[in-house]
Design a protein around this motif. Structure first.
Motif, PDB file in Angstrom:
ATOM      1  N   GLU A 127      95.677 -46.212 -97.120  1.00  0.00           N
ATOM      2  CA  GLU A 127      94.937 -44.961 -97.120  1.00  0.00           C
ATOM      3  C   GLU A 127      95.005 -44.299 -95.757  1.00  0.00           C
ATOM      4  OE1 GLU A 127      90.750 -45.404 -97.744  1.00  0.00           O
ATOM      5  OE2 GLU A 127      90.614 -47.196 -96.487  1.00  0.00           O
ATOM      6  N   PRO A 128      94.989 -42.953 -95.710  1.00  0.00           N
ATOM      7  CA  PRO A 128      94.991 -42.256 -94.420  1.00  0.00           C
ATOM      8  C   PRO A 128      93.646 -42.405 -93.720  1.00  0.00           C
ATOM      9  CG  PRO A 128      95.318 -40.717 -96.272  1.00  0.00           C
ATOM     10  CD  PRO A 128      95.051 -42.054 -96.842  1.00  0.00           C
ATOM     11  N   ILE A 129      93.711 -42.736 -92.446  1.00  0.00           N
ATOM     12  CA  ILE A 129      92.514 -42.842 -91.598  1.00  0.00           C
ATOM     13  C   ILE A 129      92.517 -41.653 -90.643  1.00  0.00           C
ATOM     14  CG2 ILE A 129      91.228 -44.267 -89.975  1.00  0.00           C
ATOM     15  CD1 ILE A 129      91.520 -45.493 -92.755  1.00  0.00           C
ATOM     16  N   MET A 130      91.368 -40.984 -90.530  1.00  0.00           N
ATOM     17  CA  MET A 130      91.268 -39.738 -89.792  1.00  0.00           C
ATOM     18  C   MET A 130      90.374 -39.879 -88.555  1.00  0.00           C
ATOM     19  SD  MET A 130      93.070 -38.249 -92.117  1.00  0.00           S
ATOM     20  CE  MET A 130      93.077 -36.525 -91.617  1.00  0.00           C
ATOM     21  N   LYS A 131      90.686 -39.076 -87.539  1.00  0.00           N
ATOM     22  CA  LYS A 131      89.781 -38.908 -86.401  1.00  0.00           C
ATOM     23  C   LYS A 131      88.962 -37.645 -86.629  1.00  0.00           C
ATOM     24  CE  LYS A 131      91.930 -41.349 -82.551  1.00  0.00           C
ATOM     25  NZ  LYS A 131      92.455 -41.231 -81.158  1.00  0.00           N
ATOM     26  N   VAL A 132      87.668 -37.773 -86.524  1.00  0.00           N
ATOM     27  CA  VAL A 132      86.762 -36.665 -86.832  1.00  0.00           C
ATOM     28  C   VAL A 132      85.849 -36.414 -85.643  1.00  0.00           C
ATOM     29  CG1 VAL A 132      84.905 -35.868 -88.355  1.00  0.00           C
ATOM     30  CG2 VAL A 132      86.811 -37.190 -89.294  1.00  0.00           C
ATOM     31  N   GLU A 133      85.618 -35.142 -85.346  1.00  0.00           N
ATOM     32  CA  GLU A 133      84.609 -34.757 -84.361  1.00  0.00           C
ATOM     33  C   GLU A 133      83.670 -33.757 -85.011  1.00  0.00           C
ATOM     34  OE1 GLU A 133      84.578 -33.571 -79.746  1.00  0.00           O
ATOM     35  OE2 GLU A 133      85.194 -31.930 -81.064  1.00  0.00           O
ATOM     36  N   PRO A 170      88.050 -43.203 -93.256  1.00  0.00           N
ATOM     37  CA  PRO A 170      89.052 -42.914 -94.278  1.00  0.00           C
ATOM     38  C   PRO A 170      88.926 -41.499 -94.811  1.00  0.00           C
ATOM     39  CG  PRO A 170      87.908 -44.981 -94.732  1.00  0.00           C
ATOM     40  CD  PRO A 170      87.126 -44.288 -93.663  1.00  0.00           C
ATOM     41  N   LEU A 171      90.061 -40.864 -95.041  1.00  0.00           N
ATOM     42  CA  LEU A 171      90.059 -39.530 -95.633  1.00  0.00           C
ATOM     43  C   LEU A 171      89.405 -39.538 -97.005  1.00  0.00           C
ATOM     44  CD1 LEU A 171      90.933 -36.553 -95.697  1.00  0.00           C
ATOM     45  CD2 LEU A 171      93.180 -37.316 -96.506  1.00  0.00           C
ATOM     46  N   MET A 172      89.557 -40.629 -97.738  1.00  0.00           N
ATOM     47  CA  MET A 172      88.993 -40.718 -99.088  1.00  0.00           C
ATOM     48  C   MET A 172      87.496 -40.438 -99.098  1.00  0.00           C
ATOM     49  SD  MET A 172      89.453 -43.820-101.849  1.00  0.00           S
ATOM     50  CE  MET A 172      88.901 -45.068-100.674  1.00  0.00           C
ATOM     51  N   THR A 173      86.806 -40.828 -98.025  1.00  0.00           N
ATOM     52  CA  THR A 173      85.355 -40.636 -97.973  1.00  0.00           C
ATOM     53  C   THR A 173      84.971 -39.250 -97.457  1.00  0.00           C
ATOM     54  OG1 THR A 173      85.090 -41.469 -95.709  1.00  0.00           O
ATOM     55  CG2 THR A 173      85.103 -43.097 -97.486  1.00  0.00           C
ATOM     56  N   ALA A 233      76.384 -26.985 -88.217  1.00  0.00           N
ATOM     57  CA  ALA A 233      77.341 -27.929 -87.638  1.00  0.00           C
ATOM     58  C   ALA A 233      78.763 -27.590 -88.072  1.00  0.00           C
ATOM     59  CB  ALA A 233      76.995 -29.356 -88.055  1.00  0.00           C
ATOM     60  N   THR A 234      79.720 -27.951 -87.248  1.00  0.00           N
ATOM     61  CA  THR A 234      81.135 -27.773 -87.583  1.00  0.00           C
ATOM     62  C   THR A 234      81.861 -29.087 -87.314  1.00  0.00           C
ATOM     63  OG1 THR A 234      81.699 -27.022 -85.346  1.00  0.00           O
ATOM     64  CG2 THR A 234      81.091 -25.326 -86.961  1.00  0.00           C
ATOM     65  N   TYR A 235      83.047 -29.210 -87.884  1.00  0.00           N
ATOM     66  CA  TYR A 235      83.817 -30.426 -87.614  1.00  0.00           C
ATOM     67  C   TYR A 235      85.316 -30.143 -87.609  1.00  0.00           C
ATOM     68  CZ  TYR A 235      85.372 -31.091 -92.492  1.00  0.00           C
ATOM     69  OH  TYR A 235      85.971 -30.953 -93.710  1.00  0.00           O
ATOM     70  N   THR A 236      86.041 -30.997 -86.916  1.00  0.00           N
ATOM     71  CA  THR A 236      87.502 -30.976 -86.945  1.00  0.00           C
ATOM     72  C   THR A 236      87.966 -32.362 -87.370  1.00  0.00           C
ATOM     73  OG1 THR A 236      87.633 -31.579 -84.606  1.00  0.00           O
ATOM     74  CG2 THR A 236      87.719 -29.225 -85.149  1.00  0.00           C
ATOM     75  N   MET A 237      89.121 -32.414 -88.021  1.00  0.00           N
ATOM     76  CA  MET A 237      89.625 -33.691 -88.521  1.00  0.00           C
ATOM     77  C   MET A 237      91.145 -33.698 -88.405  1.00  0.00           C
ATOM     78  SD  MET A 237      88.802 -35.528 -92.186  1.00  0.00           S
ATOM     79  CE  MET A 237      89.374 -34.144 -93.178  1.00  0.00           C
ATOM     80  N   ARG A 238      91.697 -34.808 -87.915  1.00  0.00           N
ATOM     81  CA  ARG A 238      93.146 -34.925 -87.833  1.00  0.00           C
ATOM     82  C   ARG A 238      93.569 -36.342 -88.198  1.00  0.00           C
ATOM     83  NH1 ARG A 238      94.863 -37.301 -83.010  1.00  0.00           N
ATOM     84  NH2 ARG A 238      93.311 -37.440 -81.339  1.00  0.00           N
ATOM     85  N   PHE A 239      94.774 -36.449 -88.704  1.00  0.00           N
ATOM     86  CA  PHE A 239      95.312 -37.730 -89.139  1.00  0.00           C
ATOM     87  C   PHE A 239      95.513 -38.665 -87.954  1.00  0.00           C
ATOM     88  CE2 PHE A 239      99.155 -40.337 -89.764  1.00  0.00           C
ATOM     89  CZ  PHE A 239      98.726 -41.144 -90.809  1.00  0.00           C
TER      90      PHE A 239
END
Length: 299
Positions: free
Chosen positions: A206-212, A251-254, A270-276
């Motif tokens: 599964e793809p794992i993402m970095k989120v802020e 995980p991106l799935m969540t 609130a805002t967020y950014t997400m990258r692989f």
């Protein structure tokens, strides 16, 4: 520049169909145009359901394509639930020998192969090597072997997702002067490869993402708690005045549908950014394998 775009992981997929038969051809034409314009957008046919599957880099990416179909092309479409585009890979080595043999009167089909299949280094994709001499198997039959392998790579054995980081060796083969053909070796290889992958203890990746997430301090605790519930590893939290930046890996799935959830938790502030970041094996046990994207339309 174009090659860099193509290498972007296609992380999300969704099944789509025209709302009426009359618009099917119009939909196919429009999707072909969109795919030609955007190399990070892919259109394919689900081998199980026959439905059209769109693949892109994010939920918003695919939502934008559907919006173009609705607004610019004026095509009414039925859209399934967004799904994560998982991958599959073997975790151990396996060997399988298989003989394809059929008789049709005076002539028949014959091909026999023995494959060794196993994992290779992450990021290497796929490697094939024939370990046998041309006297054992004439080179004219190798295209059939390669075609059989590629068919299985596109639709794996765990849940029908593409197979990556796999090495295949052709270690033995047999042929018949009259009954063998490229097609017979394609059939034999396809069956042997699927059986070998099943024996090689395949896993879903599964793809794992970095989120802020950037939020007013009043909502930070609830947001961080929610990220942990989504299997997130919450890291350093930076505070500046009344604003908090929360870093997490999850995980991106969540994270599907997270825009709406975050809006509700923060009253839209609130805002967020997400990258692989990387792919990782799905923790076991997880219950049944994730549904193929076409199930979304049927549900």
């Amino acid at each position: 520049m174009q090659d860099d775009v193509i290498r972007q992981p296609l992380l999300v997929e969704v099944a789509i169909e025209a709302a009426s038969r009359a618009e099917h051809e119009k939909l196919v034409t429009a999707l072909a145009r969109l795919a030609a314009e955007d190399h990070s957008f892919m259109v394919s046919l689900d081998p199980t359901s026959g439905q059209i599957v769109l693949k892109g880099v994010s939920e918003s990416h695919l939502a934008g394509k559907v919006d173009v179909l609705n607004r610019a092309d004026r095509i009414a479409v039925n859209v399934g639930a967004m799904q994560v585009a998982f991958l599959e890979r073997p975790t151990t080595r396996a060997e399988v020998a298989y003989t394809h043999k059929k008789i049709y009167g005076a002539k028949g089909d014959f091909a026999a192969v023995k494959l060794a299949v196993g994992p290779i280094d992450s990021g290497k994709g796929f490697h094939f090597e024939s370990k046998i001499d041309e006297s054992v198997l004439p080179r004219e039959y190798l295209p059939g072997v390669e075609k059989g392998l590629k068919d299985v790579l596109a639709c794996g054995v765990v849940a029908g997702f593409p197979v990556i980081d796999v090495g295949v060796e052709l270690i033995d083969a047999k042929y018949h002067d009259v009954d063998s053909s490229v097609l017979a070796f394609e059939v034999a290889t396809r069956t042997a490869f699927r059986e070998a992958l099943n024996m090689a203890k395949p896993v879903l990746l599964e793809p794992i993402m970095k989120v802020e997430v950037v939020t007013p301090a009043a909502f930070a605790e609830a947001i961080a708690h929610d990220l942990r519930l989504r299997r997130g590893q919450v890291g350093v939290t930076n505070v500046q005045d009344d604003t908090v930046a929360i870093d997490a890996i999850l995980p991106l799935m969540t994270m599907l549908g997270y825009t709406n959830s975050l809006g509700l938790m923060s009253q839209g502030q609130a805002t967020y950014t997400m990258r692989f970041d990387h792919y990782a094996a799905i923790p076991s046990p997880t219950g049944d394998p994730p549904f193929r994207p076409a199930i979304g339309i049927r549900a």
